[in-house]
Design a protein around this motif. Structure first.
Motif, mmCIF file in Angstrom:
data_model
loop_
_atom_site.group_PDB
_atom_site.id
_atom_site.type_symbol
_atom_site.label_atom_id
_atom_site.label_comp_id
_atom_site.label_asym_id
_atom_site.label_seq_id
_atom_site.Cartn_x
_atom_site.Cartn_y
_atom_site.Cartn_z
ATOM 1 N N THR A 7 1.129 4.056 0.752
ATOM 2 C CA THR A 7 0.400 3.513 1.514
ATOM 3 C C THR A 7 0.666 3.293 3.183
ATOM 4 N N GLY A 8 -0.204 4.101 4.107
ATOM 5 C CA GLY A 8 0.484 4.174 5.288
ATOM 6 C C GLY A 8 -0.663 3.674 6.457
ATOM 7 N N GLY A 9 -0.122 3.499 7.595
ATOM 8 C CA GLY A 9 -1.040 3.102 8.704
ATOM 9 C C GLY A 9 -1.199 1.746 8.433
ATOM 10 N N GLY A 10 -2.212 0.964 9.339
ATOM 11 C CA GLY A 10 -2.826 -0.423 8.999
ATOM 12 C C GLY A 10 -3.134 -0.826 7.755
ATOM 13 N N ASP A 11 -2.703 -1.974 7.249
ATOM 14 C CA ASP A 11 -3.058 -2.466 6.098
ATOM 15 C C ASP A 11 -4.494 -2.568 5.651
ATOM 16 N N CYS A 12 -5.087 -2.628 4.505
ATOM 17 C CA CYS A 12 -6.584 -2.915 4.658
ATOM 18 C C CYS A 12 -6.894 -3.571 3.265
ATOM 19 N N PRO A 13 -8.057 -4.448 2.985
ATOM 20 C CA PRO A 13 -8.302 -4.792 1.770
ATOM 21 C C PRO A 13 -8.742 -3.798 0.762
ATOM 22 N N GLY A 14 -8.180 -3.793 -0.194
ATOM 23 C CA GLY A 14 -8.808 -2.530 -1.194
ATOM 24 C C GLY A 14 -7.474 -1.561 -1.447
ATOM 25 N N LEU A 15 -6.347 -1.678 -0.908
ATOM 26 C CA LEU A 15 -5.272 -0.743 -1.049
ATOM 27 C C LEU A 15 -4.601 -0.959 -2.628
ATOM 28 N N ASN A 16 -4.595 -2.328 -2.986
ATOM 29 C CA ASN A 16 -4.110 -2.468 -4.327
ATOM 30 C C ASN A 16 -4.850 -2.128 -5.485
ATOM 31 N N ALA A 17 -6.242 -2.251 -5.137
ATOM 32 C CA ALA A 17 -7.261 -1.627 -6.054
ATOM 33 C C ALA A 17 -6.941 -0.219 -6.401
ATOM 34 N N ALA A 18 -6.826 0.494 -5.304
ATOM 35 C CA ALA A 18 -6.706 1.888 -5.257
ATOM 36 C C ALA A 18 -5.400 2.248 -6.041
ATOM 37 N N ILE A 19 -4.290 1.482 -5.714
ATOM 38 C CA ILE A 19 -2.993 1.747 -6.466
ATOM 39 C C ILE A 19 -3.065 1.675 -7.928
ATOM 40 N N ARG A 20 -3.813 0.347 -8.159
ATOM 41 C CA ARG A 20 -3.850 0.166 -9.618
ATOM 42 C C ARG A 20 -4.870 1.172 -10.399
ATOM 43 N N ALA A 21 -5.807 1.716 -9.642
ATOM 44 C CA ALA A 21 -6.778 2.778 -10.396
ATOM 45 C C ALA A 21 -5.744 4.008 -10.504
ATOM 46 N N GLU A 55 1.866 -2.152 -16.194
ATOM 47 C CA GLU A 55 2.449 -3.627 -16.267
ATOM 48 C C GLU A 55 2.682 -4.204 -14.808
ATOM 49 N N SER A 56 3.287 -3.188 -14.000
ATOM 50 C CA SER A 56 3.679 -3.641 -12.770
ATOM 51 C C SER A 56 2.586 -3.913 -11.769
ATOM 52 N N THR A 57 1.428 -3.141 -12.151
ATOM 53 C CA THR A 57 0.177 -3.115 -11.211
ATOM 54 C C THR A 57 -1.018 -3.878 -11.587
ATOM 55 N N ARG A 58 -0.475 -5.018 -12.779
ATOM 56 C CA ARG A 58 -1.610 -5.923 -13.291
ATOM 57 C C ARG A 58 -1.936 -7.000 -12.169
ATOM 58 N N GLY A 59 -3.096 -7.509 -12.289
ATOM 59 C CA GLY A 59 -3.464 -8.707 -11.452
ATOM 60 C C GLY A 59 -3.270 -8.339 -9.971
ATOM 61 N N ILE A 60 -3.411 -6.922 -9.580
ATOM 62 C CA ILE A 60 -3.514 -6.933 -8.033
ATOM 63 C C ILE A 60 -5.028 -6.500 -7.498
ATOM 64 N N LEU A 61 -5.702 -6.400 -8.395
ATOM 65 C CA LEU A 61 -7.212 -5.797 -8.056
ATOM 66 C C LEU A 61 -7.708 -6.560 -6.881
ATOM 67 N N PRO A 62 -7.488 -8.085 -6.800
ATOM 68 C CA PRO A 62 -8.265 -8.819 -5.938
ATOM 69 C C PRO A 62 -7.390 -8.975 -4.614
ATOM 70 N N ARG A 63 -6.411 -8.526 -4.757
ATOM 71 C CA ARG A 63 -5.285 -9.097 -3.700
ATOM 72 C C ARG A 63 -5.398 -8.173 -2.442
#
Ligand code: F6P
Length: 343
Positions: A7-21, A55-63
């Motif tokens: 993930t690069g550049g300024g952060d933004c909401p939804g990055l973790n949802a994308a990683i998880r998917a 396992e390591s990407t569980r629970g991150i969707l709303p973060r």
């Protein structure tokens, strides 16, 4: 396949949802092994990574934010950058990389693919929504929601005090956040980088409201908005370590000018990074998830040099080059539509 994710550049909401998917689809559908690089391209240059599992990407969707960290590091800012990227891929025996980013991160991805044959697939994110070839980027809806809520709150206090409120939102080159939050929040004036403004016209709009018996006004301004040449002097601004112009400050200038010219009490508020922080909206969670799944499928199909994009209601793969060629700006007709409600 063995796949890197960054993930690069300024952060933004939804990055973790994308990683998880990307991880969920990659592991379950395609049997991928995934590695997350720390802090964008920096982690690739320095080979700093961790394995990403279901396992390591569980629970991150709303973060909000990104579990991988981010930076604005550009591999082309150093002579051995592309070579180091290739070396890291070879060391980890990676088949390719999924780069989640905006114009800078995906611009580097596109060049790495085109000039150095590095296999990449892009995922578009940015609160600014200024990436071409996709109707929307994730992060934008959340930023607009945050800004709209702030405008609603400022409305009630502006009305109570008969004040002009100048609300500064993010957007260096494109005024999407200002336009959408201004429309949603019922702004009386919206100023965006695409349309240099005349301070006299802004003051006239505010005066017109007063003449109609509305003694408060909301002016929404994008941080990159500029006065029309020769109409107002704004001070020089510096650049950050990555050469980006440091913005912010236009709302204070407007506060001073509007108050001096109209005599109406005026206050300015800079929303800043609150627009980028916190939990993504449901819309951004779904969009980021759909992009992530499309990216995992693109990798499996070896569709290198492409980016997941929203076209209408469908997710499609588009050439990365189309996304980064030029920024997507607010079109004139949309601005004119918003101007119906000015003054
Ligand atoms: O590109 C996203 C963005 O939030 C812009 O809207 C803003 O101009 C910039 O990043 C701010 O960058 P930084 O977090 O480095 O101050």
């Amino acid at each position: 396949m063995r796949i890197g994710v960054l993930t690069g550049g300024g952060d933004c909401p939804g990055l973790n949802a994308a990683i998880r998917a990307i991880v969920r689809r990659g592991v379950e559908r395609h049997g991928h092994t995934l590695f997350g690089f720390r802090d964008g391209w920096r982690g690739v240059l320095e080979n700093v990574h961790e394995e990403l599992t279901i396992e390591s990407t569980r629970g991150i969707l709303p973060r909000g934010g990104t579990i991988l960290g981010t930076s604005r590091t550009n591999p082309f800012k150093r002579d051995d950058g592309p070579e180091r990227v290739r070396r890291t891929l070879a060391e980890l025996e990676l088949d390719g990389v999924v780069a989640i980013g905006g114009e800078d991160t995906l611009g580097a991805a596109e060049r790495l693919w085109r000039e150095h044959g590095v296999p990449v697939v892009g995922v578009p994110k940015t609160i600014d929504n200024d990436l071409s070839a996709t109707d929307l980027t994730f992060g934008f809806d959340t930023a607009v929601s945050v800004a709209t809520e702030a405008i609603d709150r400022l409305h009630t206090t502006a009305e109570s005090h008969n004040r002009v409120m100048v609300v500064e939102v993010m957007g260096r080159h494109a005024g999407w956040i200002a336009l959408h939050s201004g429309l949603a929040g019922g702004a009386d004036v919206i100023l965006i980088p695409e349309r240099p403004f005349d301070i006299d016209e802004v003051c006239d709009l505010v005066r017109r409201r007063h003449a109609r018996g509305r003694y408060f006004s909301i002016v929404v301004v994008a941080e990159g908005a500029q006065p029309r040449e020769g109409t107002l002097v704004v001070r020089e601004q510096g650049t950050d370590e990555f050469g980006h112009v440091r913005l912010g400050g236009i709302s204070q200038i407007l506060e001073r000018e509007i108050e001096q010219r109209t005599g109406y009490e005026t206050r300015s508020v800079v929303l800043g990074h609150t627009q980028r922080g916190g939990s993504p909206t449901a819309f951004d969670r779904v969009l980021a998830t759909r992009f992530g799944i499309a990216a995992a499928d693109a990798v499996a199909a070896r569709r290198w040099g492409t980016m997941a994009a929203l076209r209408g209601t469908a997710i499609e793969l588009v050439p990365l080059a189309d996304a980064v060629r030029e920024p997507k700006l607010v079109p004139d007709d949309l601005y004119e539509l918003a101007a119906t409600f000015f003054g």
